[in-house]
Design a protein around this motif. Sequence first.
Motif, mmCIF file in Angstrom:
data_model
loop_
_atom_site.group_PDB
_atom_site.id
_atom_site.type_symbol
_atom_site.label_atom_id
_atom_site.label_comp_id
_atom_site.label_asym_id
_atom_site.label_seq_id
_atom_site.Cartn_x
_atom_site.Cartn_y
_atom_site.Cartn_z
ATOM 1 N N TYR A 124 0.874 -1.170 0.000
ATOM 2 C CA TYR A 124 0.000 0.000 0.000
ATOM 3 C C TYR A 124 0.912 1.222 0.000
ATOM 4 O O TYR A 124 1.986 1.209 0.602
ATOM 5 C CB TYR A 124 -0.872 0.032 1.246
ATOM 6 C CG TYR A 124 -1.848 -1.112 1.349
ATOM 7 C CD1 TYR A 124 -3.069 -1.058 0.709
ATOM 8 C CD2 TYR A 124 -1.538 -2.235 2.104
ATOM 9 C CE1 TYR A 124 -3.978 -2.106 0.814
ATOM 10 C CE2 TYR A 124 -2.438 -3.286 2.214
ATOM 11 C CZ TYR A 124 -3.652 -3.214 1.567
ATOM 12 O OH TYR A 124 -4.539 -4.242 1.675
ATOM 13 N N LYS A 125 0.459 2.289 -0.655
ATOM 14 C CA LYS A 125 1.280 3.501 -0.759
ATOM 15 C C LYS A 125 0.394 4.712 -0.507
ATOM 16 O O LYS A 125 -0.709 4.809 -1.053
ATOM 17 C CB LYS A 125 1.892 3.564 -2.157
ATOM 18 C CG LYS A 125 2.849 4.696 -2.377
ATOM 19 C CD LYS A 125 3.432 4.575 -3.776
ATOM 20 C CE LYS A 125 4.353 5.714 -4.097
ATOM 21 N NZ LYS A 125 4.916 5.587 -5.443
ATOM 22 N N LYS A 126 0.885 5.645 0.332
ATOM 23 C CA LYS A 126 0.135 6.848 0.664
ATOM 24 C C LYS A 126 1.084 8.042 0.695
ATOM 25 O O LYS A 126 2.104 8.015 1.386
ATOM 26 C CB LYS A 126 -0.521 6.673 2.037
ATOM 27 C CG LYS A 126 -1.207 7.883 2.587
ATOM 28 C CD LYS A 126 -2.559 8.050 1.988
ATOM 29 C CE LYS A 126 -3.338 9.140 2.702
ATOM 30 N NZ LYS A 126 -4.613 9.355 2.086
ATOM 31 N N VAL A 127 0.759 9.082 -0.060
ATOM 32 C CA VAL A 127 1.531 10.328 -0.043
ATOM 33 C C VAL A 127 0.860 11.275 0.946
ATOM 34 O O VAL A 127 -0.355 11.459 0.923
ATOM 35 C CB VAL A 127 1.595 10.959 -1.451
ATOM 36 C CG1 VAL A 127 2.300 12.311 -1.402
ATOM 37 C CG2 VAL A 127 2.282 10.014 -2.427
ATOM 38 N N ILE A 128 1.678 11.850 1.814
ATOM 39 C CA ILE A 128 1.189 12.767 2.837
ATOM 40 C C ILE A 128 1.920 14.089 2.709
ATOM 41 O O ILE A 128 3.143 14.124 2.559
ATOM 42 C CB ILE A 128 1.392 12.172 4.247
ATOM 43 C CG1 ILE A 128 0.534 10.904 4.384
ATOM 44 C CG2 ILE A 128 1.076 13.190 5.338
ATOM 45 C CD1 ILE A 128 0.746 10.130 5.652
ATOM 46 N N GLU A 129 1.159 15.167 2.787
ATOM 47 C CA GLU A 129 1.731 16.512 2.757
ATOM 48 C C GLU A 129 1.859 17.011 4.194
ATOM 49 O O GLU A 129 0.846 17.241 4.865
ATOM 50 C CB GLU A 129 0.825 17.449 1.959
ATOM 51 C CG GLU A 129 1.373 18.838 1.820
ATOM 52 C CD GLU A 129 0.475 19.742 0.981
ATOM 53 O OE1 GLU A 129 0.809 20.929 0.869
ATOM 54 O OE2 GLU A 129 -0.555 19.270 0.456
ATOM 55 N N PRO A 130 3.080 17.163 4.706
ATOM 56 C CA PRO A 130 3.258 17.628 6.087
ATOM 57 C C PRO A 130 2.618 19.003 6.306
ATOM 58 O O PRO A 130 2.631 19.857 5.419
ATOM 59 C CB PRO A 130 4.781 17.707 6.235
ATOM 60 C CG PRO A 130 5.298 16.714 5.254
ATOM 61 C CD PRO A 130 4.357 16.819 4.078
#
Length: 136
Positions: free
Chosen positions: A2-8
């Motif tokens: 699973y892959k998730k991009v998060i914007e701090p």
Amino acid sequence: MYKKVIEPRVSETDGVGHINNTTIPIWFEAARNDLFKLFNPDSSFTNWKMIILNMNVDYLSQIYFGRNVTVHTWVKRIGNSSLDLYEELWQGDRLCARGTATYVNFNQENQKSEPITDSIRRQLESHLYEGEESIE
């Protein structure tokens, strides 16, 4: 995987200019949403199945505001009623944190764990981790 991009967010940045360590477990959990949907397709807490038993995080490098991070989540082990996850958090080409988590498939009404169904097991198997954990 699973892959998730998060914007701090700014609010996750601490006084020394990097993302606070308390944020990383929250980001790891956010990256598990697709996994949670396997056990709870409607995302309802009425019949929530995934109960966390253990979580560990290794902090390897500082993480900064202004640059997205990517969380990779693999299934490390599938037991009768539980599973272990292995997760990595990357910012650019740097491995910044890694962790493990153990969940149990839990029946709230009976207050007991229950076996992972064959259909869910097959889906989990497509996300098995094949590599070896190591500090880079």
